[in-house]
Scaffold this motif. Structure first.
Motif, PDB file in Angstrom:
ATOM      1  N   THR A 157      17.861  77.683  27.531  1.00  0.00           N
ATOM      2  CA  THR A 157      16.848  77.813  28.668  1.00  0.00           C
ATOM      3  C   THR A 157      15.470  78.137  28.035  1.00  0.00           C
ATOM      4  O   THR A 157      15.611  78.716  26.849  1.00  0.00           O
ATOM      5  N   GLY A 158      14.458  77.722  28.299  1.00  0.00           N
ATOM      6  CA  GLY A 158      13.013  77.797  27.839  1.00  0.00           C
ATOM      7  C   GLY A 158      13.018  76.860  26.815  1.00  0.00           C
ATOM      8  O   GLY A 158      14.002  75.891  26.479  1.00  0.00           O
ATOM      9  N   GLY A 159      11.921  76.962  26.092  1.00  0.00           N
ATOM     10  CA  GLY A 159      11.509  75.905  24.809  1.00  0.00           C
ATOM     11  C   GLY A 159      12.128  76.255  23.638  1.00  0.00           C
ATOM     12  O   GLY A 159      11.867  75.357  22.751  1.00  0.00           O
ATOM     13  N   HIS A 188      19.507  66.637  21.354  1.00  0.00           N
ATOM     14  CA  HIS A 188      19.144  66.363  22.557  1.00  0.00           C
ATOM     15  C   HIS A 188      18.156  67.086  23.376  1.00  0.00           C
ATOM     16  O   HIS A 188      17.588  66.954  24.248  1.00  0.00           O
ATOM     17  N   HIS A 189      17.782  68.088  22.249  1.00  0.00           N
ATOM     18  CA  HIS A 189      16.440  68.915  22.681  1.00  0.00           C
ATOM     19  C   HIS A 189      15.446  68.276  22.975  1.00  0.00           C
ATOM     20  O   HIS A 189      15.008  67.422  21.899  1.00  0.00           O
ATOM     21  N   PRO A 190      14.405  68.117  23.895  1.00  0.00           N
ATOM     22  CA  PRO A 190      13.141  67.585  24.146  1.00  0.00           C
ATOM     23  C   PRO A 190      12.382  67.530  23.027  1.00  0.00           C
ATOM     24  O   PRO A 190      11.630  66.399  22.622  1.00  0.00           O
ATOM     25  N   ALA A 191      12.214  68.748  22.307  1.00  0.00           N
ATOM     26  CA  ALA A 191      11.362  68.847  21.204  1.00  0.00           C
ATOM     27  C   ALA A 191      11.558  68.154  20.081  1.00  0.00           C
ATOM     28  O   ALA A 191      10.788  67.994  19.075  1.00  0.00           O
TER      29      ALA A 191
END
Length: 403
Positions: A157-159, A188-191
């Motif tokens: 959860t969170g960035g 898979h993390h957006p970053a």
């Protein structure tokens, strides 16, 4: 692990860097590769050792060298002895391959982040990447594949980057292809989307398909193709060991179950009633029992039921697949392939990239086509050994694949 004559004549080695390197799966991978290389056991369960892959130009098993990250300090030889005591490894195998286990253990570095570690994400990624590149230099590996076989983590959860994504970012930073054998976030993390795309590296995942979901990916298409209406599909998993303890966390179990449910929805064409429950039973150790109850309708509404029971050892089921994937992804990297390798969906519950989503038969056909693609120029490659793939033209941002 010593190279075979054909491999050593070209000085070719392939590194396999395991995240969770002292866990049951990783220990079985190292011990199993050594046992097969020495001729102590056949390569049962290794798809890449079947005739369909003989001409794919894959790195030879004797050419694989191992290292990795872990947050525990139990030496691999001791871990192997515990697995042998539990019936996971054959009796006497830890001593027979003790030199190979010890060699791999010397290449394991502390993972993280551990409690009290004050390093930020950039410092952790840089440190992990340095460990990988140092290993490649010491071992003389032409390329190194990073494979995540660590315990399942909860959906973040969170960035902030979870541990699996820190390791994935480190693989990109080190210029290494990556395999996520777990349901954890990883790439898979957006970053990490932009760094992964800019890296020019191949990657595969996620969540290895070893037992209950493997069976579902065969049975689901059967019901759909025979036009039998599935009314409900419920399942229960009883398991111990590290996975059982990790999946006792409801958030981690939810991440694991998402892939199981997705396979059913994909193969049946729509979600069906029913859930999968995962229960931690420490007494089972590394063994698992998976039970499925399938309620379906036949002609004229006849109510019927199919029940299945799968009993097996996750480490023994997973280890040959990890070796397959390391070899296939290394060869893909050598051939200059980039991005998500959807052709490897055969191995995963939640495969990345394009390709058949869930039907095992369709995925295997795609995998064989991929082997044919890898075989192109295999004879030419054999003349020179594994040459490093070209470096990407563009650098990624600070969280990803800089060199």
């Amino acid at each position: 692990m010593s190279a075979s004559p054909s491999a050593s004549s070209h000085g070719s080695r392939t590194g396999v860097w395991l995240i969770g390197a002292r866990g049951s799966v990783a220990t079985t991978v190292v011990a199993g590769c050594a046992a097969v290389t020495a001729g102590l056991h056949p390569p049962t369960g290794m798809v890449t050792e079947t005739p369909d892959f003989a001409d794919a130009g894959l790195p030879a098993l004797p050419s694989l060298v191992f290292g990795g990250h872990d947050t525990v300090d139990c030496p691999l030889p001791k871990r192997a002895e515990a697995l042998a005591a539990g019936g996971v490894l054959p009796h006497g195998l830890p001593s027979a391959v003790g030199a190979e286990l010890a060699a791999a253990d010397r290449e394991i570095r502390p993972g993280g982040p551990l409690p009290g570690d004050l390093r930020d994400e950039e410092a952790l990624i840089a440190a992990f990447a340095a460990d990988i590149t140092d290993f490649a230099r010491r071992s003389g590996a032409d390329r190194t594949v990073v494979v995540n076989v660590a315990s399942t983590e909860p959906v973040p959860t969170g960035g902030a980057l979870p541990a699996s994504s820190l390791y994935a970012a480190a693989a990109l930073r080190a210029g290494c292809p990556y395999v996520n054998f777990t349901p954890s976030t990883g790439l898979h993390h957006p970053a990490l989307s932009a760094p992964a795309a800019a890296s020019g590296l191949p990657y595969a995942g996620r969540d290895g398909k070893t037992g209950q979901t493997l069976l579902r990916s065969v049975l689901g298409p059967m019901f759909a193709q025979r036009a039998l209406a599935v009314r409900a599909w419920s399942g229960t998993n009883l398991l111990g060991g590290g996975d059982g303890a990790a999946l006792a966390d409801p958030a981690a179990a939810a991440a694991k179950n998402a892939g199981k449910e997705r396979v059913l929805a994909d193969t049946l064409g729509a979600p069906v009633e029913g859930e999968v429950h995962i229960d931690d039973v420490p007494a089972l150790g590394d063994w698992k029992t998976a039970w499925d109850h399938i309620a379906f309708d036949g002609f004229l509404g006849a109510r019927m039921v199919l029940q299945t029971t799968w009993q097996g050892c996750d480490s023994s089921l997973a280890a040959p697949l990890v070796l397959d994937l390391a070899r296939l992804v290394a060869r893909a990297h050598q051939r200059g392939l980039t991005g998500p390798l959807g052709e490897l969906g055969f191995y995963f519950k939640d495969p990345v990239g394009d390709g058949p989503s869930s039907s095992l038969a369709e995925q295997y056909a795609e995998l064989k086509r991929f082997a044919g693609r890898l075989a192109d120029d295999a004879d030419a490659d054999s003349e020179t050994g594994f040459a490093p793939a070209p470096a990407p033209d563009a650098d990624a941002d600070g969280r990803g694949a800089r060199r």
